[in-house]
Design a protein around this motif. Structure first.
Motif, PDB file in Angstrom:
ATOM      1  N   ARG A  52       3.849  -1.811   0.233  1.00 64.37           N
ATOM      2  CA  ARG A  52       3.301  -2.940  -0.539  1.00 64.37           C
ATOM      3  C   ARG A  52       2.223  -2.446  -1.504  1.00 64.37           C
ATOM      4  O   ARG A  52       2.206  -2.802  -2.681  1.00 64.37           O
ATOM      5  N   LEU A  55       3.632  -0.529  -4.473  1.00 65.72           N
ATOM      6  CA  LEU A  55       4.245  -1.442  -5.448  1.00 65.72           C
ATOM      7  C   LEU A  55       3.203  -2.293  -6.163  1.00 65.72           C
ATOM      8  O   LEU A  55       3.359  -2.592  -7.352  1.00 65.72           O
ATOM      9  N   LEU A  56       2.139  -2.669  -5.486  1.00 67.06           N
ATOM     10  CA  LEU A  56       1.049  -3.397  -6.161  1.00 67.06           C
ATOM     11  C   LEU A  56       0.401  -2.510  -7.221  1.00 67.06           C
ATOM     12  O   LEU A  56       0.036  -2.979  -8.305  1.00 67.06           O
ATOM     13  N   GLN A  59       2.750  -2.415 -10.100  1.00 64.04           N
ATOM     14  CA  GLN A  59       2.663  -3.712 -10.776  1.00 64.04           C
ATOM     15  C   GLN A  59       1.428  -3.784 -11.681  1.00 64.04           C
ATOM     16  O   GLN A  59       1.510  -4.264 -12.814  1.00 64.04           O
ATOM     17  N   TYR A  92      10.182  -3.850   0.011  1.00 66.20           N
ATOM     18  CA  TYR A  92      10.758  -3.682  -1.327  1.00 66.20           C
ATOM     19  C   TYR A  92      11.518  -4.940  -1.731  1.00 66.20           C
ATOM     20  O   TYR A  92      11.375  -5.438  -2.855  1.00 66.20           O
ATOM     21  N   GLU A  94      11.023  -7.937  -0.740  1.00 65.20           N
ATOM     22  CA  GLU A  94      10.071  -9.032  -0.970  1.00 65.20           C
ATOM     23  C   GLU A  94       9.434  -8.942  -2.354  1.00 65.20           C
ATOM     24  O   GLU A  94       9.108  -9.955  -2.958  1.00 65.20           O
ATOM     25  N   MET A  95       9.245  -7.729  -2.840  1.00 64.11           N
ATOM     26  CA  MET A  95       8.514  -7.510  -4.095  1.00 64.11           C
ATOM     27  C   MET A  95       9.412  -7.611  -5.337  1.00 64.11           C
ATOM     28  O   MET A  95       8.924  -7.932  -6.411  1.00 64.11           O
TER      29      MET A  95
END
Length: 125
Positions: A52, A55-56, A59, A92, A94-95
């Protein structure tokens, strides 16, 4: 002409590379370790929390370029243990949303700073 993308909302590069480079309508984001930019540490927990955070971080870099995860067309996921593939995949999923980006995933011997995961991405404007 290439342009560096830089944000303080993601960890700074720990070597001679850019957080991301934009060229010809594409943003190439460097691999993101699961470092919380506010603390400089990995999040508590395991592979899910680290996935998470990676990926944040990606992002945040994409947002600095005026994009988000919906613009991602390709990712590469590096895992320190292939047994973490399932839990990484849960976060993954979820994102990202369909249509999901193309992806490669590999187990590697080691990752910088002892991370469990590192994720890089390519996004299209």
């Amino acid at each position: 002409m290439k342009e560096a993308i830089i944000t303080d909302k993601a960890p700074a590069a720990i070597g001679p590379y850019s957080q991301a480079i934009e060229v010809n309508g594409f943003v190439y984001a460097s691999g993101q370790l699961p470092i919380d930019p506010a603390t400089g540490a990995f999040p508590a927990g395991g592979i899910k929390e680290q996935t998470r955070q990676s990926l944040l971080n990606a992002q945040a870099i994409l947002q600095a370029a005026g994009l988000d995860l919906k613009n991602v067309v390709k990712t590469t996921v590096l895992l320190s243990d292939i047994a973490d593939f399932g839990p990484m995949n849960e976060v993954y999923a979820e994102m990202f949303s369909a249509p999901f980006p193309a992806r490669s995933a590999f187990a590697v011997k080691d990752l910088p700073k002892g991370a469990l995961v590192e994720i890089e991405c390519i996004a299209a404007k």
